[in-house]
Design a protein around this motif. Structure first.
Motif, PDB file in Angstrom:
ATOM      1  N   VAL A   1       0.849  -1.196   0.000  1.00 54.77           N
ATOM      2  CA  VAL A   1       0.000   0.000   0.000  1.00 54.77           C
ATOM      3  C   VAL A   1       0.880   1.239   0.000  1.00 54.77           C
ATOM      4  O   VAL A   1       1.822   1.355   0.795  1.00 54.77           O
ATOM      5  CB  VAL A   1      -0.935   0.028   1.228  1.00 54.77           C
ATOM      6  CG1 VAL A   1      -1.665   1.366   1.336  1.00 54.77           C
ATOM      7  CG2 VAL A   1      -1.947  -1.108   1.150  1.00 54.77           C
ATOM      8  N   THR A   2       0.577   2.157  -0.918  1.00 58.38           N
ATOM      9  CA  THR A   2       1.167   3.495  -0.892  1.00 58.38           C
ATOM     10  C   THR A   2       0.033   4.508  -0.960  1.00 58.38           C
ATOM     11  O   THR A   2      -1.059   4.220  -1.453  1.00 58.38           O
ATOM     12  CB  THR A   2       2.124   3.747  -2.071  1.00 58.38           C
ATOM     13  OG1 THR A   2       1.402   3.640  -3.301  1.00 58.38           O
ATOM     14  CG2 THR A   2       3.281   2.760  -2.058  1.00 58.38           C
ATOM     15  N   ILE A   3       0.305   5.715  -0.429  1.00 59.20           N
ATOM     16  CA  ILE A   3      -0.668   6.803  -0.511  1.00 59.20           C
ATOM     17  C   ILE A   3       0.050   8.044  -1.027  1.00 59.20           C
ATOM     18  O   ILE A   3       1.270   8.179  -0.887  1.00 59.20           O
ATOM     19  CB  ILE A   3      -1.318   7.105   0.852  1.00 59.20           C
ATOM     20  CG1 ILE A   3      -0.258   7.501   1.893  1.00 59.20           C
ATOM     21  CG2 ILE A   3      -2.126   5.911   1.327  1.00 59.20           C
ATOM     22  CD1 ILE A   3      -0.841   8.013   3.198  1.00 59.20           C
ATOM     23  N   ASP A   4      -0.710   8.948  -1.632  1.00 57.24           N
ATOM     24  CA  ASP A   4      -0.155  10.211  -2.092  1.00 57.24           C
ATOM     25  C   ASP A   4      -0.632  11.322  -1.185  1.00 57.24           C
ATOM     26  O   ASP A   4      -1.833  11.446  -0.902  1.00 57.24           O
ATOM     27  CB  ASP A   4      -0.570  10.504  -3.531  1.00 57.24           C
ATOM     28  CG  ASP A   4       0.014  11.822  -4.025  1.00 57.24           C
ATOM     29  OD1 ASP A   4       1.199  11.832  -4.416  1.00 57.24           O
ATOM     30  OD2 ASP A   4      -0.698  12.849  -3.978  1.00 57.24           O
ATOM     31  N   LEU A   5       0.317  12.141  -0.733  1.00 62.49           N
ATOM     32  CA  LEU A   5       0.006  13.242   0.172  1.00 62.49           C
ATOM     33  C   LEU A   5       0.571  14.521  -0.431  1.00 62.49           C
ATOM     34  O   LEU A   5       1.710  14.901  -0.182  1.00 62.49           O
ATOM     35  CB  LEU A   5       0.610  12.975   1.554  1.00 62.49           C
ATOM     36  CG  LEU A   5       0.217  13.906   2.696  1.00 62.49           C
ATOM     37  CD1 LEU A   5      -1.287  13.860   2.952  1.00 62.49           C
ATOM     38  CD2 LEU A   5       0.964  13.533   3.964  1.00 62.49           C
ATOM     39  N   GLY A   6      -0.228  15.152  -1.281  1.00 57.85           N
ATOM     40  CA  GLY A   6       0.194  16.402  -1.897  1.00 57.85           C
ATOM     41  C   GLY A   6       1.470  16.282  -2.702  1.00 57.85           C
ATOM     42  O   GLY A   6       2.310  17.194  -2.680  1.00 57.85           O
TER      43      GLY A   6
END
Length: 482
Positions: free
Chosen positions: A342-347
């Motif tokens: 799992v990866t997420i994008d934060l701005g």
């Protein structure tokens, strides 16, 4: 990257020069340009490890808000536009008033530029610690950064007096004059990490700063109770603190919902929904992404050890892949493994997620980096035991080097009188650079680390140490050999 919780004797007063304009930037106030969701000046204020903050510059609409949030004192240049040395002298006058007649012998001045948004707290703290009898300054690209330095207050006042105009004042004098009279044994420098020495004199500078400025992450090292209501209150308190300190994301430990050694099935079935609702409520209330360890229903009598991510633009669940069947523990008896990275994008900052025992498996971290992760969040409930502390630090540093990523590890703070066998943390939360350096760490007690990610530092590390690229080639060789 920036962190805090440094304690040294004496007062530290940060004087931030915030009236900077540049003809090459169209005459705008560089200190108020937006960088990663806030102004350059605010990023400097929140990075400065000081007892008092003094901002010298023209009046601005944001002054009242910044004064309230950072207890900063705003004073005007006198006369306006008279140059950096005159502004600094005005700040020193204000510092003397703050001391209220006290002994300035152990007072240090952090002299900072309001257009240097990538400054790091740990760097500024290191400069401050060297400024008891010398001047300490940042060195970037072979140049001394005059607006990132720590001075003993008495030495700074003497230097100002020495370069003043014969008729008085410092109008139109440059900062270079202040440093020119320092003897060779009076000035020491500290090399910059990443792009923390960058200021914004040209549009190209501003573009580089904005590409470099990553998310602000708060790592919370908290004690997890067997009373879930206590844990809910801990999360509320910690989220409020992280928001107050300007964080974009709060990382809580593994098993924040309830500690190991409790009824995990009951927690998953009866408590997780309320916990998830609390995280979502706090995320909305504080405009903050929150990452926290919970437990969710799996097969039969087992649960998933699940890290939930909730907040503005972010919604993900990571189920721990590697289960702690080691040192006499059998996590797989009560926990079912996950299967997905799992990866997420934060701005624009890509963050991977791994949990505790995952840290022993290098391939997971390199895979996350190849999926674009700049940094990897690692919530922990590390088990006590002989050499376990040394193993944790070694593993965190190794995984940073394997993936050339920043490693952000948040452990539980161990209960002081706990004697059970279930893992309850050892503390020692840490921020590790992409080249394996420990940039900030805690002991065993509760606390919070705050770090501003420097994406350019990660890119530089990957160019100088291209292990991700080389590892891909090696994988092809290994597959052909099998």
């Amino acid at each position: 990257m920036a962190s805090d919780d440094d304690h040294t004797p004496g007062h530290t007063i940060a004087i931030v020069l915030a009236g900077g304009t540049s003809s090459r930037m169209g005459g705008v106030d560089k200190t108020r340009l937006p960088v990663a969701g806030t102004s350059s000046l605010e990023r400097v204020l929140r990075a400065a490890p000081a007892d008092h903050l003094i901002v010298v510059g023209p009046e601005q609409q944001d002054a009242a808000d910044l004064q309230a949030r950072y207890s900063a004192r705003f004073v005007r240049e006198d006369p306006p536009g008279s140059g950096p040395l005159a502004a600094l002298a005005r700040g020193v006058d204000e510092a003397k008033q703050l001391l209220a007649g006290g002994d300035p012998a152990f007072t240090r001045i952090l002299l900072l530029g309001g257009d240097m948004p990538l400054l790091r707290t740990e760097t500024l703290a290191a400069l401050r610690e060297h400024a008891n009898d010398r001047v300490a300054a940042l060195e970037a690209d072979g140049r001394t950064q005059f607006l990132c330095a720590a001075w003993p207050l008495r030495r700074l006042r003497a230097a100002l007096d020495a370069v003043a105009h014969p008729e008085g004042g410092w109008q139109d004098l440059s900062l270079r004059r202040l440093y020119a009279d320092l003897g060779p044994d009076e000035l020491i420098t500290r090399p910059a990490h990443g792009h923390e020495g960058a200021d914004m004199d040209t549009p190209e500078d501003l573009d580089q700063v904005r590409r470099s400025a990553g998310a602000r992450i708060a790592l919370a090292q908290v004690r997890i109770s067997e009373d879930v209501a206590d844990n809910f209150e801990t999360v509320r308190r910690t989220a409020a603190e992280a928001a107050e300190r300007g964080a974009d994301l709060l990382l809580l430990p593994e098993a924040t919902l309830t500690p190991f050694g409790t009824d995990l099935c009951r927690a998953a079935e009866q408590l997780h929904q309320a916990f998830e609702a609390l995280i979502e409520q706090l995320s909305a209330q504080h405009d903050l992404v929150i990452v926290a360890g919970s437990f969710t229903v799996a097969d039969g009598d087992r649960v998933h050890n699940t890290v939930i991510v909730r907040g503005p633009g972010a919604h993900a669940d990571y189920r721990k892949i590697h289960l702690f069947d080691a040192y006499g523990s059998r996590e797989s008896e009560t926990v079912a493994p996950g299967t997905d990275l799992v990866t997420i994008d934060l701005g624009g900052t890509c963050l991977g997620i791994a949990t505790c025992y995952d840290v022993r498996f290098a391939e997971q971290f390199t895979a996350l980096a190849r999926q674009g992760a700049h940094a990897i969040l690692v919530p922990l409930a590390w088990a006590e035991g002989p050499t376990k502390s040394e193993q944790l630090r070694l593993l965190l540093r190794a995984r940073a080097l394997d993936s050339t990523s920043v490693i952000l590890a948040a452990d539980q703070a161990p209960p002081p009188d706990y004697t059970g066998r279930a893992p309850r943390g050892i503390g020692e939360s840490a921020v590790i650079s992409p080249l394996g350096q420990v940039q900030a760490e805690l002991g065993r007690e509760e606390g919070m680390l705050v770090v501003d990610l420097d994406l350019a530092e990660i890119d530089d590390a990957r160019r100088s140490l291209p292990v991700l690229e080389h590892g891909t080639a090696a994988d092809d060789v290994f597959r052909r050999s099998s």
